[in-house]
Write an enzyme that holds these catalytic residues in place. Structure first.
Site, short mmCIF file in Angstrom:
data_model
loop_
_atom_site.label_atom_id
_atom_site.label_comp_id
_atom_site.label_asym_id
_atom_site.label_seq_id
_atom_site.Cartn_x
_atom_site.Cartn_y
_atom_site.Cartn_z
NE ARG A 162 -2.28 -1.50 3.44
CZ ARG A 162 -2.65 -1.21 4.68
NH1 ARG A 162 -3.74 -0.50 4.87
NH2 ARG A 162 -1.96 -1.63 5.70
CG LEU B 140 -0.71 5.35 -5.04
CD1 LEU B 140 0.35 6.34 -5.48
CD2 LEU B 140 -1.51 4.85 -6.24
CB ILE C 76 -26.64 3.30 11.60
CG1 ILE C 76 -27.64 4.37 11.16
CG2 ILE C 76 -26.59 2.20 10.57
CD1 ILE C 76 -29.09 3.92 11.18
N GLY C 77 -25.18 2.03 14.46
CA GLY C 77 -24.33 0.98 15.01
C GLY C 77 -22.99 1.47 15.51
CB SER C 78 -19.85 2.27 13.85
OG SER C 78 -20.27 3.10 12.80
CD1 TRP D 122 -18.65 -5.57 -0.08
CD2 TRP D 122 -18.99 -4.89 2.02
NE1 TRP D 122 -19.43 -4.43 -0.13
CE2 TRP D 122 -19.64 -4.00 1.14
CE3 TRP D 122 -19.07 -4.66 3.40
CZ2 TRP D 122 -20.37 -2.90 1.60
CZ3 TRP D 122 -19.80 -3.56 3.84
CH2 TRP D 122 -20.43 -2.69 2.94
CG HIS E 33 -28.08 0.67 7.86
ND1 HIS E 33 -28.64 1.92 7.71
CD2 HIS E 33 -26.83 0.76 7.37
CE1 HIS E 33 -27.75 2.73 7.18
NE2 HIS E 33 -26.64 2.05 6.94
CB CYS F 149 -25.26 1.89 2.59
SG CYS F 149 -24.46 1.61 4.13
CG HIS G 91 -22.09 9.98 3.55
ND1 HIS G 91 -23.44 9.84 3.72
CD2 HIS G 91 -21.60 8.74 3.39
CE1 HIS G 91 -23.76 8.56 3.65
NE2 HIS G 91 -22.66 7.86 3.45
#
Ligand code: GLN
Ligand code: ZN
Length: 755
Positions: free
Chosen positions: A20, A22, A431-433, A561, A641, A643, A694
């Site tokens: 990683r 970059l 929503i959770g976190s 995912w 939920h 997104c 966001h």
């Protein structure tokens, strides 16, 4: 135009760096801790390493211009001069580029969305009435020059004009972007001329949109574009690459244009991907899966290649798509069970398979007998592995299905849940976190480096949970969450605890910009040896009188995912993951948890690219969710939920999930989603997000109250919940505290006006 034919290639490569590099460099550059020259030298070294690795592996045509500081679609917008005017007055080209990608203090970024059915996100170009195309070839010419100086057999790659416009968004009242195809094709023509003048033999033009149903007139656009470009006198040979599915009717159309090579995805497209005659063309056969991590069945792939020999002037071997979507190389992964390792091929191993197959095609099967034997042995070992066949799991799924596991009717559930929960009207929740604090990051790092043991790590996580519970009590939120501090990622967290999954140490792939993810490998039958979340949720519950919502990730999102086994239908794999989630929800219920949320953030993402396959997908996806959530009693409230707010094709499925409460993104789309849901016959409770997480902005109470009153025009108060758009993990504690304070105040104001 007499280009040297090529026999072995790949459509593109990972670019974020094997470690990683970059990501680290651009993030330092953004933070002002690395200058432009420093960033450029990291980038140049990564490009050189990639090309040299591909050349050493034996490819005889190597993609160039597949490097990107952020995204290849944004690069194409720059190439054709189509950046929106709000960034074009930024003088420095790199600042301008990053402003388009990520915004800055005064400029909103372009939108970002999923690249076809992958988990890679591209930047959505904006085409307005004032957009004029103008060639800006500095990047492609610069990278070409670098590669040639190294003696690389270079083939510049560009996103094709049809795909570019199909993925763009019309702004400021402009018509459909694709109406501008004729203008844009002229610019591509200029580029081809320039490349020919540089002596470029082959150019690759990517048109993945041709395997989808996004454009109604795909065939016409294909003819228009490639008759024009193919008819230019001064140009390199053109290789039109398609991937992620079969071209169907567009294939013969493309074959009638004067392009010299056509790339087809024989993995995603299956056997029907190639039908027709390519008498004077090179068929670039994508037989090595570019986006999943399984080792290729070389004997079968060679068989496929041999059948193609008669229908084309030449057959070249390739990966099915860019290997952008898989990790760099297996050797970065130590600690993997050798049996499992022998079943896998990451980016570099895939390129080696391509070279082997090209040799087999040219020199005959004998020439690659050792490689074929090794591939056969790996496949046999995989097939026979007991971990791929857990009879207990399989029979439990059949027996639950046979006994017909459905929840009671929604209105009866509502009564039972209201009785049990006694929540106020317009209940507030999240929503959770909660924010990823530096204490959480430090604890994770300390655990990884052995500075602290598991017990100390768990102690620190409990202290985070206690903080989050206290915060929510202080704010007066009605349904609390534990905040998810123990989860590095909402999929990986579960994968690490389930049988049948392998979580890699270093298997990073780019998700967008500098963001990378490590998709777990789902290789076997899935089983849950132990409860995965119960200790955390019950700890949170022990700290408060208020209901605490248990948080789980849904089966479809876990599949979306992960790298998923390819030896059985996705529906069967989804059912196994669903069983594990179901068992977890039953354990949570038994531990006294009255509300369980099963997130399906990725429900839309796995939607097939072809319209006719969508229904079957949605059927199994909905079934998996219902299987996962029907083990609990009617008095236990199931939340889900999602997104996003543009439901389009999945809106019916959202209603079919039949969750008691669905939270969705809506803060940015002004509640239109509720009318869409109503129209789809949705009658359960809904929490349209009233706080856009966001953005760092803290919305005011009046603003959120106005959103709620808007929502009440579409949904009666008994069915309306009050919550943010999504999890809070990317925000700061200050932003979250202030915003939630306003959210609770907004709910109180609107409640007061109800009576
Ligand atoms: N429960 C998850 C969270 O709050 C949901 C994340 C998501 O929807 N992507 O972080
Ligand atoms: Zn979300």
């Amino acid at each position: 135009m007499t280009a040297t034919p090529f026999s072995a290639t790949t459509l593109g490569s990972p670019r974020i760096g094997p470690n990683r590099e970059l990501k680290r460099a651009v993030e330092k550059y953004w933070a002002g801790n690395l200058d432009r020259a420093g960033l450029e030298s990291v980038a140049a070294k990564l490009r050189r390493d990639t090309w040299e690795t591909l050349a050493a592996a034996g490819l005889d045509s190597i993609p160039v211009n597949t490097f990107s500081y952020y995204d290849q679609v944004l690069d194409t917008a720059v190439l054709v001069g189509a950046l929106p005017s709000r960034v074009t007055d930024i003088d420095d080209d790199l600042d301008r580029y990053f402003a388009a990608a990520r915004g800055n203090d005064s400029t909103a970024p372009l939108e970002m969305t999923k690249w076809f059915d992958t988990n890679y996100h591209y930047i959505v170009p904006e085409i307005g009435p004032g957009t004029s195309f103008e060639l800006n070839p500095a990047k492609v010419l610069g990278e070409l020059e670098e590669a040639r100086a190294l003696g690389i057999p270079s083939r510049p790659v560009i996103v094709g004009p049809i795909t570019f416009l199909a993925l763009s968004k019309a702004v400021d009242g402009a018509g459909a972007p694709v109406d501008r195809l004729a203008d844009l094709v002229v610019v591509y023509g200029e580029l081809l001329k320039l490349l020919a003048e540089q002596g470029v033999e082959w150019v690759q033009i990517d048109e993945p949109v041709l395997v989808t149903d996004i454009l109604e007139n795909a065939a016409e656009f294909t003819t228009q574009t490639y008759d024009h470009l193919g008819g230019l006198a001064n140009r390199p040979s053109i290789f039109v690459a398609t991937y992620f599915g079969a071209l169907n009717g567009v294939l013969p159309v493309l074959a009638r244009t004067p392009v010299e090579a056509i790339g087809v995805d024989l993995v995603a497209g299956g056997g029907s991907a190639v039908a027709g005659e390519f008498a004077n063309k090179t068929l670039v056969a994508g037989v090595v899966d570019g986006r999943n991590i399984w080792r290729t069945d070389l004997a079968a792939a060679l068989g496929t290649l041999e059948t193609l020999l008669g229908s084309a002037a030449a057959v070249a071997v390739s990966t099915s798509c860019s290997t952008l979507h898989v990790p760099y190389a297996l050797d970065a992964e130590d600690g993997m069970d050798p049996e499992l390792r022998s079943w896998l091929a990451f980016g570099l191993e895939k390129v080696t398979e391509v070279v082997t197959l090209a040799r087999g095609l040219k020199d005959g099967r004998e020439a690659i007998s050792a490689e074929v034997a090794a591939s056969n042995a790996a496949i046999a070992s995989r097939r026979a592995d007991p971990r791929l066949n857990n009879g207990h799991v399989r029979s439990r799924i059949s027996s639950i299905n046979a006994s017909g596991s459905e929840r009671g009717p929604a209105d009866e559930r509502r009564v039972a849940q209201n009785d049990r929960l006694r929540l106020p009207v317009l209940p507030t929740t999240t929503i959770g976190s909660y924010p990823q604090t530096s204490a959480i990051r430090v604890a994770r790092a300390d655990l990884r480096t052995g500075k602290i043991d598991q017990a100390e790590y768990e102690r620190r996580m409990r202290s985070e949970i206690a903080d989050v519970i206290r915060l929510q009590e202080d704010l007066g939120i009605d349904v609390l969450v534990h905040g998810e501090p123990e989860r590095n990622d909402m999929v990986q967290y579960f994968a690490e605890q389930l049988d049948g999954f392998f979580a890699t140490q270093n298997g990073w792939v780019q998700s967008y910009g500098s963001r990378c993810v490590r998709p777990p490998i789902l290789y076997g039958d899935v089983a849950r040896p132990n409860p995965m979340t119960v200790q955390w949720i019950t700890y949170a519950r022990s700290l408060t009188e208020k209901p605490v919502k248990g948080m789980l990730t849904g089966p479809v999102t876990i599949l979306a995912w992960s790298f998923v086994r390819d030896d059985q239908p996705l529906a069967d794999t989804a059912a196994q993951v669903a069983l594990a989630i179901r068992d977890e929800s039953v354990d949570l219920e038994a531990a006294g948890i009255a509300i369980i949320q099963v997130d399906e953030a990725a429900l839309r993402e796995l939607l097939p690219l072809r319209a006719k396959e969508k229904e079957a997908y949605l059927r199994w996806a909905v079934n998996a969710f219902r299987f996962a959530t029907s083990g609990v009693s009617d008095a236990t409230q199931i939340h889900t939920h999602l997104c996003y707010s543009e439901f389009g094709d999945v809106i019916g499925a959202i209603a079919d999930l039949d969750a008691d409460v669905t939270s969705i993104e809506a803060a940015r789309s002004h509640m239109e989603v509720l009318d869409d849901l109503n129209a789809a016959g949705f009658t359960n409770s809904v929490g349209p997000g009233v706080y856009d997480i966001h953005s760092p902005r803290v919305p005011g109470a009046d603003e959120m109250a106005a959103s709620l009153r808007d929502a009440l025009k579409s949904v009666p108060a008994e069915r309306l919940w009050v919550n943010p758009d999504c999890g809070l993990k990317t925000r700061t504690t200050e932003q979250v505290t202030a915003s939630l304070e306003h959210l609770v105040a907004a709910a109180a104001k609107v409640r007061a006006g109800l009576s």
